[in-house]
Scaffold this active site. Structure first.
Site, short mmCIF file in Angstrom:
data_model
loop_
_atom_site.label_atom_id
_atom_site.label_comp_id
_atom_site.label_asym_id
_atom_site.label_seq_id
_atom_site.Cartn_x
_atom_site.Cartn_y
_atom_site.Cartn_z
N GLY A 181 0.71 -1.21 0.13
CA GLY A 181 0.49 -0.09 -0.02
C GLY A 181 0.39 1.44 0.25
O GLY A 181 0.04 2.69 -0.48
N GLU A 225 3.67 -6.42 2.58
CA GLU A 225 3.57 -7.26 1.10
C GLU A 225 3.32 -5.68 -0.05
O GLU A 225 2.29 -5.61 -0.85
CB GLU A 225 2.16 -7.50 1.20
CG GLU A 225 1.75 -8.90 2.49
CD GLU A 225 0.26 -9.34 2.23
OE1 GLU A 225 -0.43 -8.71 1.31
OE2 GLU A 225 0.14 -9.88 2.84
N TYR A 245 -8.34 4.73 -13.63
CA TYR A 245 -8.62 5.16 -12.55
C TYR A 245 -8.16 7.04 -12.88
O TYR A 245 -8.06 7.44 -12.18
CB TYR A 245 -7.47 4.64 -11.48
CG TYR A 245 -7.09 3.08 -11.46
CD1 TYR A 245 -8.44 2.85 -10.62
CD2 TYR A 245 -6.13 2.57 -11.40
CE1 TYR A 245 -8.03 1.64 -10.31
CE2 TYR A 245 -5.83 1.32 -11.29
CZ TYR A 245 -6.45 0.72 -10.71
OH TYR A 245 -6.26 -0.68 -10.19
N CYS A 285 -10.55 1.42 -30.38
CA CYS A 285 -10.96 1.84 -30.53
C CYS A 285 -12.29 2.11 -28.98
O CYS A 285 -13.13 1.07 -29.03
CB CYS A 285 -12.08 0.85 -31.12
SG CYS A 285 -11.55 0.20 -32.75
C1 LIG Z 1 -3.28 -8.60 -0.46
C2 LIG Z 1 -2.72 -7.59 -1.08
N1 LIG Z 1 -1.26 -7.43 -1.44
C3 LIG Z 1 -0.22 -6.36 -1.02
C4 LIG Z 1 -0.94 -5.50 -2.73
C5 LIG Z 1 0.41 -4.69 -2.85
O1 LIG Z 1 0.21 -3.76 -2.61
P1 LIG Z 1 0.90 -1.97 -3.21
O2 LIG Z 1 1.00 -2.24 -5.25
O3 LIG Z 1 -0.11 -1.36 -3.24
O4 LIG Z 1 1.99 -1.98 -2.33
C6 LIG Z 1 -1.71 -5.53 -2.77
C7 LIG Z 1 -2.71 -4.74 -4.16
O5 LIG Z 1 -3.35 -4.05 -3.18
C8 LIG Z 1 -3.08 -6.60 -1.80
O6 LIG Z 1 -4.59 -6.92 -2.90
N1 LIG Z 2 -4.27 -2.07 -9.64
C1 LIG Z 2 -3.87 -0.57 -9.15
C2 LIG Z 2 -4.10 -1.31 -7.93
C3 LIG Z 2 -4.89 -2.04 -6.72
C4 LIG Z 2 -3.81 -3.19 -5.97
C5 LIG Z 2 -4.56 -4.91 -5.81
N2 LIG Z 2 -5.16 -4.79 -4.51
C6 LIG Z 2 -3.09 0.75 -9.80
O1 LIG Z 2 -3.04 0.22 -11.12
O2 LIG Z 2 -2.73 1.14 -8.85
#
Ligand SMILES: Cc1ncc(COP(=O)(O)O)c(C=O)c1O
Ligand SMILES: N[C@@H](CCCC[NH3+])C(=O)O
Length: 417
Positions: free
Chosen positions: A239, A273, A316, A342
Site C-alpha cells: 500500500g 507485502e 482510474y 476503439c
Molecule cells: C493483499 C494485497 N497485498 C499487497 C498488495 C500490494 O499493494 P501495493 O502495490 O499498493 O503495495 C495488494 C494490492 O493492492 C493486495 O491486494
Molecule cells: N491496479 C491498481 C492497484 C490495485 C492493487 C491491487 N489490490 C493500480 O494500478 O493502481
C-alpha cells in the site's frame, strides 16, 4: 543519478539509451531498471533490520519472471493471489516457505498446490474460505498455516477503486467478528493459526491510516492472547504510495520505523507485502507517435501503445508522466496522447505539453507496477515486449506476442449442415 535519466540529449535506462532499445526491440516496450528494483527491495529489507519478518513482494504489481527472479536472488518473499502467481514464483527460483497466499477466491486446487509446496501461510479472507481450507488440509493430511485477513475499517484516503480496508469493501473478515473466526480456526486439528493480516489499500501517501490499522490489529492480538490464541506474525499488507506527480509518500524507513516503534518489544514477526513502491518507478513504457491529428477541439497524438498496454489512465483516470526520449526544440503544444484502440477511454495522457512529430519516441514513466501485469489483448493487439536493463546489458525478459501466441487454444467451428 536516477536509473532513468537524460544523457547526451536523450533518455537512458541505466547505461543504455532508450533509442537503442526502441531500435532493437521495437515499440511499444516496457523497460525496467534492475538497479531500481534492487534498491527499493533493499530499502524494505534494511528498514526491517534485525526485526524478524519477511518482505513479500506483491507479485501482481509486476509478475515478469525476470523481475521475480532478481527479487528471489535477494532473498525476497512473495505475496501471491493465484495458482498462476505461485507457479511464477517457483519458476523464478522463489522460496515457497516465504510465500503468503492472499485473495478472496482461492480454489481448492490452488489450496492443494500451495499446501504441497509448503507456503508460509494462507491469508484467509472469509469463514467460508476457512471451511474449504480445513477440508482440503484434512484431505491431504497437512496442517494449513492460517493468518486471517481482517478488515479494520480504516479509510486509506486513496482512490475508491484501490481502497480495500473499509467495511463496504469485499476484502477480509470484519474486525469485530474476527475473534469468532479465530476460535473456529484454533479449534481445528487441520489448521494452525499463525498470524493476522490486513491490507487497507494502495497508493497511500500518509502514515496515519497504516498506524490506525496497526493499532486495531494489536488490540485484536491482545484480545486473542487472553483466550490463549497466540499469533506469531502480523502482516500489514502493501500500500505504500509512490510519486507519480506531486505526491510525497513517506520513505520506507519512516514507515517501518514507526511500525517497529509501535510493536515495541512484542515478539511479533512483521510481514509486509509491498508492490507498487518496489516496482512503479522502476519501469517505463516506450511508445512511438504514429499520427498527429488536429481537430477543432483537441490535438491528438496517436501512439502505438494503448489502454490494453497500460489500463491505469482509463480505469482510474491515473496520471503518469509522458516525456520525449529525445526532446527537440520544436514548438511545444498541448496534446492528448491516445492509442489505436476503439474506445473513447483509450488515452494515456491528456493535455500534455510536448513538441511532437510523427515518429517521436515517448516514454510513459512510473509504469513498472500495474502496467504490463494489467495488460490485455483487447482489439487483438499483441502484448508489448518487456526489456530489463542491467548496467550496459539488456535482457528481453518477455518477447512481444505473436499472432500465434494470441490465438493459441482457439479453433474454428465446422460449417453448419
Ligand atoms: C493483499 C494485497 N497485498 C499487497 C498488495 C500490494 O499493494 P501495493 O502495490 O499498493 O503495495 C495488494 C494490492 O493492492 C493486495 O491486494
Ligand atoms: N491496479 C491498481 C492497484 C490495485 C492493487 C491491487 N489490490 C493500480 O494500478 O493502481
Amino acid at each position: 543519478m536516477s536509473d532513468f535519466h537524460y544523457r547526451d540529449g536523450g533518455l537512458w535506462a541505466e547505461d543504455v539509451p532508450l533509442t537503442q532499445i526502441a531500435e532493437q526491440f521495437g515499440t511499444p516496450t516496457y523497460v525496467y531498471s534492475r538497479e531500481y528494483f534492487e534498491t527499493q527491495y533493499r530499502a524494505y529489507a534494511d528498514a526491517l533490520g534485525d526485526h524478524p519478518g519477511l518482505i513479500c513482494y506483491a507479485v501482481k504489481a509486476n509478475s515478469n519472471l525476470g523481475i521475480l527472479s532478481l527479487l528471489a536472488q535477494l532473498g525476497a518473499g512473495f505475496d501471491i493471489v493465484s495458482g498462476g502467481e505461485l507457479e511464477r514464483v517457483l519458476m523464478a527460483g522463489g522460496d515457497p516457505a516465504r510465500v503468503v497466499f492472499s485473495g478472496v477466491g482461492k480454489t481448492a486446487q490452488e489450496m492443494r498446490r500451495a499446501l504441497e509446496v509448503g507456503v508460509h501461510c494462507f491469508n484467509v479472507e472469509s469463514t467460508a474460505e476457512l471451511d474449504r481450507l480445513e477440508s482440503v488440509a484434512a484431505e491431504t493430511g497437512a496442517r494449513a498455516p492460517v493468518s486471517l485477513r481482517v478488515n479494520p475499517d480504516v479509510d486509506a484516503r486513496t482512490h475508491p477503486y484501490i481502497s480495500t480496508g473499509l467495511k463496504e469493501n469485499k476484502f477480509g473478515i470484519a474486525i469485530d467478528s474476527a475473534v469468532y473466526a479465530y476460535r473456529r480456526a484454533a479449534a481445528s486439528g487441520h489448521l494452525e493459526v499463525v498470524g493476522v493480516d490486513c491490507h487497507i489499500g494502495s497508493q497511500l501517501t500518509e502514515l496515519a491510516p497504516f498506524l490506525d490499522a496497526l493499532d486495531r490489529l494489536l488490540l485484536l492480538i491482545d484480545q486473542l492472547a487472553e483466550e490463549g490464541i497466540r499469533l506469531k506474525h502480523i502482516d500489514l499488507g502493501g500500500g505504500l504510495g509512490v510519486r507519480y506527480r506531486g505526491e510525497e509518500p513517506p520513505p520506507v524507513s519512516d514507515y517501518l520505523g514507526a511500525v517497529r516503534e509501535r510493536l515495541g518489544d512484542r515478539k511479533l514477526e512483521l510481514v509486509l507485502e509491498p508492490g507498487r513502491s518496489i516496482a512503479a518507478n522502476g519501469g517505463l513504457l516506450l511508445t512511438r507517435v504514429e499520427y498527429l491529428k488536429r481537430t477543432e477541439e483537441h490535438n491528438f497524438a496517436i501512439v502505438d501503445a494503448a489502454m490494453n498496454d497500460n489500463l491505469r489512465p482509463a480505469l482510474y483516470q491515473a496520471w503518469q508522466d509522458i516525456v520525449a526520449v529525445e526532446p527537440d526544440n520544436g514548438e511545444v503544444e498541448s496534446w492528448d496522447i491516445v492509442g489505436p484502440v476503439c474506445e473513447t477511454g483509450d488515452f494515456l495522457g491528456k493535455r500534455r505539453e510536448l513538441a511532437l512529430q510523427p515518429g517521436t519516441l515517448l516514454a510513459m514513466l512510473s509504469t513498472g507496477a500495474y502496467g504490463f501485469s494489467m495488460s490485455s489483448n483487447y482489439n487483438s493487439r499483441p502484448r508489448a515486449a518487456e526489456v530489463l536493463v542491467d548496467g550496459e546489458r539488456t535482457y528481453l525478459v518477455r518477447a512481444r506476442e505473436s499472432l500465434a501466441d494470441q490465438v493459441r487454444g482457439e479453433s474454428r467451428v465446422p460449417e453448419k449442415n
